[in-house]
Design an enzyme around this catalytic site. Structure first.
Site, PDB file in Angstrom:
ATOM      1  N   GLU A   7      22.608  34.870  47.448  1.00 47.13           N
ATOM      2  CA  GLU A   7      22.611  36.299  47.112  1.00 47.13           C
ATOM      3  C   GLU A   7      21.464  37.074  47.730  1.00 47.13           C
ATOM      4  OE1 GLU A   7      24.206  34.468  43.191  1.00 47.13           O
ATOM      5  OE2 GLU A   7      22.803  33.900  44.739  1.00 47.13           O
ATOM      6  N   ASP A  80      24.583  31.865  42.751  1.00 43.38           N
ATOM      7  CA  ASP A  80      24.072  31.404  41.452  1.00 43.38           C
ATOM      8  C   ASP A  80      25.102  30.580  40.666  1.00 43.38           C
ATOM      9  OD1 ASP A  80      21.614  32.512  41.847  1.00 43.38           O
ATOM     10  OD2 ASP A  80      22.042  34.373  40.771  1.00 43.38           O
ATOM     11  N   ASP A  82      26.617  30.587  37.865  1.00 44.55           N
ATOM     12  CA  ASP A  82      27.281  31.184  36.707  1.00 44.55           C
ATOM     13  C   ASP A  82      28.544  31.899  37.162  1.00 44.55           C
ATOM     14  OD1 ASP A  82      26.275  33.375  38.037  1.00 44.55           O
ATOM     15  OD2 ASP A  82      25.043  34.117  36.382  1.00 44.55           O
ATOM     16  N   GLU A  84      29.242  35.079  37.578  1.00 42.62           N
ATOM     17  CA  GLU A  84      29.032  36.100  38.607  1.00 42.62           C
ATOM     18  C   GLU A  84      28.767  35.461  39.963  1.00 42.62           C
ATOM     19  OE1 GLU A  84      29.149  39.548  38.387  1.00 42.62           O
ATOM     20  OE2 GLU A  84      30.095  39.147  36.468  1.00 42.62           O
ATOM     21  N   TYR A 303      17.306  28.345  36.379  1.00 43.20           N
ATOM     22  CA  TYR A 303      18.123  29.562  36.357  1.00 43.20           C
ATOM     23  C   TYR A 303      18.023  30.263  35.004  1.00 43.20           C
ATOM     24  CZ  TYR A 303      21.986  32.684  37.469  1.00 43.20           C
ATOM     25  OH  TYR A 303      22.759  33.794  37.728  1.00 43.20           O
ATOM     26  N   ARG A 305      19.866  32.779  33.591  1.00 40.20           N
ATOM     27  CA  ARG A 305      21.030  33.333  32.882  1.00 40.20           C
ATOM     28  C   ARG A 305      21.812  32.165  32.292  1.00 40.20           C
ATOM     29  NH1 ARG A 305      20.649  36.735  37.403  1.00 40.20           N
ATOM     30  NH2 ARG A 305      20.212  38.891  36.825  1.00 40.20           N
ATOM     31  N   HIS A 350      24.944  25.094  31.447  1.00 42.28           N
ATOM     32  CA  HIS A 350      23.706  25.131  32.222  1.00 42.28           C
ATOM     33  C   HIS A 350      22.539  24.698  31.356  1.00 42.28           C
ATOM     34  CE1 HIS A 350      26.118  27.151  35.135  1.00 42.28           C
ATOM     35  NE2 HIS A 350      26.280  28.212  34.377  1.00 42.28           N
TER      36      HIS A 350
END
Length: 899
Positions: A7, A80, A82, A84, A303, A305, A350
């Site tokens: 990203e 990432d 997740d 998103e 991470y 989130r 996670h």
């Protein structure tokens, strides 16, 4: 050569070092496409077909990625770990397929929970395919948010002028804040008394005990409800003999809490560090992506989130080894600690948030981190290492005391705690964990002296203190996030964005770190509760979140969930066609009676107009939102601004203004008032009376006679210009503070400048205006910080502007978020802000550089038609007219979309 897509450029730079020359790592800068903020981006009647748009900046980045993939051996999507991140990878791959550059090249998805060399290389060695159910969950969530926001917001605009937007999660979070405010308004304080005695042991040590029983009846905190009852018990104790009935010492173990999740990190950072949720995530993002540690860029935390509370097995072993090394063998528990979450709908795919290396203690990193980074890392490191430490051992002593006054008896109790072994508390050498054991050497209930059973005690003093119950506290960001998590509303990655939206929409205001609903927010909530109640119910929203989680687990079909939702929601939207504004106002008058009709000191009916005495007061809707007006208008022109505090009695046309004093020249009364357009000061009465609005930053409560007089004296003469001899004046105008000379205006920074500027400076400001005629009376903004080159060319800087600091790149100016320190802006943050600003400008009509709007036949970046001709199933409530430039669905941005 293989291409790796991530990203952010910071992440790309770090990973490129780890992978070496056989790989080319490129950044997508977040999402590369999004649903256009216009009618028809999601078509329910075409099986929820979605039409994506690539903005100008992302088109260039996708061309760069496509060019690199053409000559590559393969593609790794390393966004990432997740939902998103999975969606970004899916978007990138879909666009590359449409560009026909993939061919038979291998495409793999890799995920890593930490940006360390080992984590990245392990992930590259164990790739997988894109997780289709996770992408489906993203598509369902994105479609739901679009359908709710884009169809419900126009209803608000028509039926409730001044309201800006509604959202699937946003509106429910707002309801929580508003419901709490309603609780506070309806709260009735109750009197209670606390009774205690200061006693002395035979050895001369004093301690305090509180009343727990009277005449055999157990006494709670609010059992003594009046002064007479308290006086009677106090008299009993004053003449009583005291003796120790029992002493019980009981060992108690306190266990550490689990490592941080997204929400608990945001809560802890808010309560301990004073960080907003968005600030916490900005700092955590930087710690995750990497910090330069002695010439090497290293990711310091995993991470950020996540709602998982467990650490990876190797991390647990590393934490235990660090505990042994730094605290000693007694602090290492016999078995590793395992945790499970209690949050509703939590997904534990996670790891929790933890340091990537427990040997990097905060002290070792202090010289590499700025102040805020250091404080947040310190919080994460201590919580992570404490989670694998031994329990604290505390001895809790309870002393029961009997008071006897000629057969009338009362019981008292004293409690004290002593830490016998600090255990995990040793990790917290300079701060205490909320809700956990105290620090080493600190007592939870205070130490007690030596007290023995059956011994007599001497009375020193009896205290009886009056108290009143207090209303429930307003939510802070931390407590609101905690409540949302408990109810299962939203997901960890959405909390910060949801709170920011409520603030940006001016639905809530922050006062002393407490969230107070603005009148706009309460009006919107009351409207939704009356006419769209199902969609702001806590259980309904949590159930929908659960369905989205089941989609990501492959247990539900995402379009089935959308169909079920849309059927009822569409019918509800259609029903609002018959809804009249008078129906809306009647409902709001009842729902918001304490806000709209605050009680009057004289006890008169708050719904009767005080000016004409016969008209009924009611909410009215104007261009700028709601206000209170009289039913006898235009004969009676009484109005009152609606404020979050219930509206000060500051009306126009025969109201009750606050007198400030008399003008020394005209002897007319100077008053403070409030009208439909906000507070103002006025001299005299009638249509010809001199008025002046309060400038930005001046609160009505702070206005005194001198300030009012200075405002009413504007514009004021500064002095004659030395070259022309013509007068220079200073004043407050439509566009803010200014100086004026011979028809030329030059802007000033604030109202203080208007009141204090002298001739020399006024001449200088006017000269700068003449030298910079396009600057609206201001010199070119001086750069506060140089950020370097933009990927598309051109310098990026942080500048100070009329409305606060902003990031500048060419003709694009992006305002910094409220509270953001200009010196702390990173290149990555600047790129995101610039992309957002450019995307918004692309939908307006004021910027010369934007591309023309696409027609239905225009081609998008991927070669497909931007939008086919619509069929008729869109609700007419939303399709009757072209959507305004700002809608509830955000314009295309380069960062992750949030619910």
């Amino acid at each position: 050569m293989n291409v790796v897509v991530v990203e952010s450029p910071a992440k790309a730079k770090t990973i490129n070092k780890y992978l070496g020359p056989g790989y080319k790592v490129l950044a997508s800068f977040g999402h590369v496409r999004d649903l256009p903020a216009k009618d028809g981006s999601v078509l329910p009647d075409q099986d929820f077909e979605m039409f994506w748009e690539v903005d100008t900046a992302s088109q260039k980045r996708m061309r760069d990625i496509a060019d690199a993939v053409k000559s590559s051996d393969g593609l790794f999507l390393a966004t990432d770990p997740d939902r998103e991140g999975e969606a970004i990878s899916w978007h990138v791959l879909d666009l590359l397929k449409k560009k026909k550059v993939i061919g038979d090249k291998p495409v793999k998805r890799v995920v890593f929970n930490a940006i360390t060399k080992k984590a990245v290389l392990d992930a590259m060695a164990n790739p997988r395919d894109i997780d289709t159910p996770l992408v489906d969950a993203y598509l369902a969530r994105r479609a739901l948010d679009y359908l709710v926001g884009f169809n419900l917001s126009p209803v608000l605009w028509r039926k409730l002028p001044g309201a800006r937007s509604a959202g699937r999660v946003q509106s429910v979070a707002l309801r929580l804040v508003c419901d709490r405010e309603t609780e506070i308004e309806r709260f009735v304080a109750e009197e209670y008394w606390n009774i205690s005695a200061l006693l002395k042991t035979p050895r001369g040590d004093e301690f305090e005990a509180r009343l727990v029983s009277h005449q055999g009846k157990r006494m709670q905190r609010n059992s003594v409800t009046n002064g007479d009852q308290a006086a009677g018990i106090k008299a009993l104790l004053e003449g009583a003999a005291f003796a120790v009935d029992s002493v019980e010492a009981k060992p108690v173990k306190r266990n550490p809490g689990p490592p941080f999740t997204t929400s608990t990190l945001q809560q802890a950072a808010s309560s301990k560090l004073g960080f907003s949720a968005s600030r916490t995530m900005q700092i955590a993002q930087k710690l995750y992506e990497g910090i330069d540690i002695g010439g090497e860029t290293v990711g310091l935390i995993t991470y950020m989130r996540t709602d998982g509370v467990q650490m990876a097995p190797e991390a647990i072993e590393a934490a235990r080894a660090a505990v042994l090394d730094q605290f000693g063998p007694r602090y290492v528990p016999e078995k590793a600690r395992l945790y499970s979450t209690k949050a509703k709908n939590a997904q534990e795919a996670h790891e929790a948030i933890r340091p990537t290396d427990f040997n990097r203690s905060p002290d070792k990193l202090r010289r590499f981190l700025d102040s805020d980074q250091m404080r947040l890392y310190d919080l994460i490191w201590k919580r992570g290492i404490a989670s694998q430490m031994a329990s604290a051992e505390i001895e809790r002593t309870t002393v029961e005391i009997l008071a006897d006054n000629n057969g009338e008896k009362a019981g008292l109790r004293a409690v004290g705690s002593v830490i016998r072994f600090d255990g995990f508390i040793a990790a917290y050498t300079d701060q205490r964990e909320e809700g956990e054991a105290p620090e080493d050497g600190d007592d939870e209930d205070g130490r007690l002296p030596e007290i023995n059973a059956r011994e007599a005690l001497a009375k020193q003093k009896v205290n009886a203190s009056q108290h009143f119950t207090e209303p429930p506290p307003r939510y802070s960001e931390a407590s609101l996030i905690k409540k949302m998590e408990e109810l299962g509303i939203g997901r960890p990655s959405t909390y910060a964005a949801t709170l920011k939206t409520l603030s940006d929409r001016e639905y809530v205001v922050m006062d002393k770190r407490k969230l107070i609903p603005h009148s706009k927010g309460r009006l919107v909530t009351a409207f939704l509760e009356n006419f769209f109640n199902k969609y702001v119910e806590y259980d309904f929203t949590a159930d929908l979140e659960e369905k989205l989680d089941k989609i990501s687990a492959g247990e539900l079909n995402w379009k089935d969930v959308l169909r079920a939702f849309w059927q009822d929601f569409f019918a509800q939207i259609e029903d609002t066609k018959e809804l009249r504004v008078t129906n809306v106002l009647d409902a709001l008058n009842e729902a918001l009676a304490p806000l709209v009709f605050p009680k009057r000191e004289d006890g008169s009916d708050p719904r009767i107009c005080q000016v004409c005495g016969t008209g009924n007061l009611s909410l009215k809707l104007g261009k700028y939102g709601a206000f209170v007006g009289c039913s006898n208008y235009p004969e009676c022109n009484f109005t009152r601004q609606l404020t979050s505090e219930g509206g000060a009695e500051a009306e126009a046309g025969g109201n009750e203004p606050r007198a400030l004093g008399k003008d020394p020249v005209t002897e007319e009364e100077i008053t403070l008032r409030s009208g439909r357009f906000g507070p103002y000061v006025q001299r005299g009465e009638g249509k010809e009376a001199k008025r002046s609005s309060l400038p930005k930053g001046w609160a009505p409560a702070d206005i005194d006679f001198e300030k009012a007089l200075s405002l009413l004296s504007l514009p004021r003469d500064v002095g004659a210009h030395p070259e022309t001899g013509k007068m220079i004046s200073a004043g407050l105008g439509r566009y803010g503070p200014f100086v004026l000379h011979d028809g030329t205006y030059a802007n000033l920074e604030g109202i203080e400048d208007v009141l204090s500027i002298g001739l020399n400076r006024a001449v200088t400001v006017l000269a700068e205006k003449k030298a910079n005629p396009g600057g609206r009376g201001r010199t070119a903004a001086v750069a506060l910080k140089e950020l370097g080159e933009h990927p598309d060319g051109g310098a990026m800087t942080v500048r100070e502007g009329r409305f606060g600091p902003y990031v500048n790149w060419g003709k694009v100016n992006a305002t910094l978020p409220k509270g953001k320190d200009p010196q702390s802006v990173t290149v990555e943050e600047a790129l995101v802000l610039i992309a957002e600003r450019a995307a918004k400008d692309g939908g307006g009509k004021s910027k010369a550089k934007k591309a023309p709007a696409k027609s239905a036949k225009a081609k998008s970046e991927d070669g497909a038609a931007a939008k086919p001709k619509k069929t008729a199933a869109k609700p007419k409530a939303a399709a009757a007219k072209k959507a305004p430039a700002k809608t509830a669905t955000k314009a295309k941005t380069t960062k992750k979309s949030a619910t």
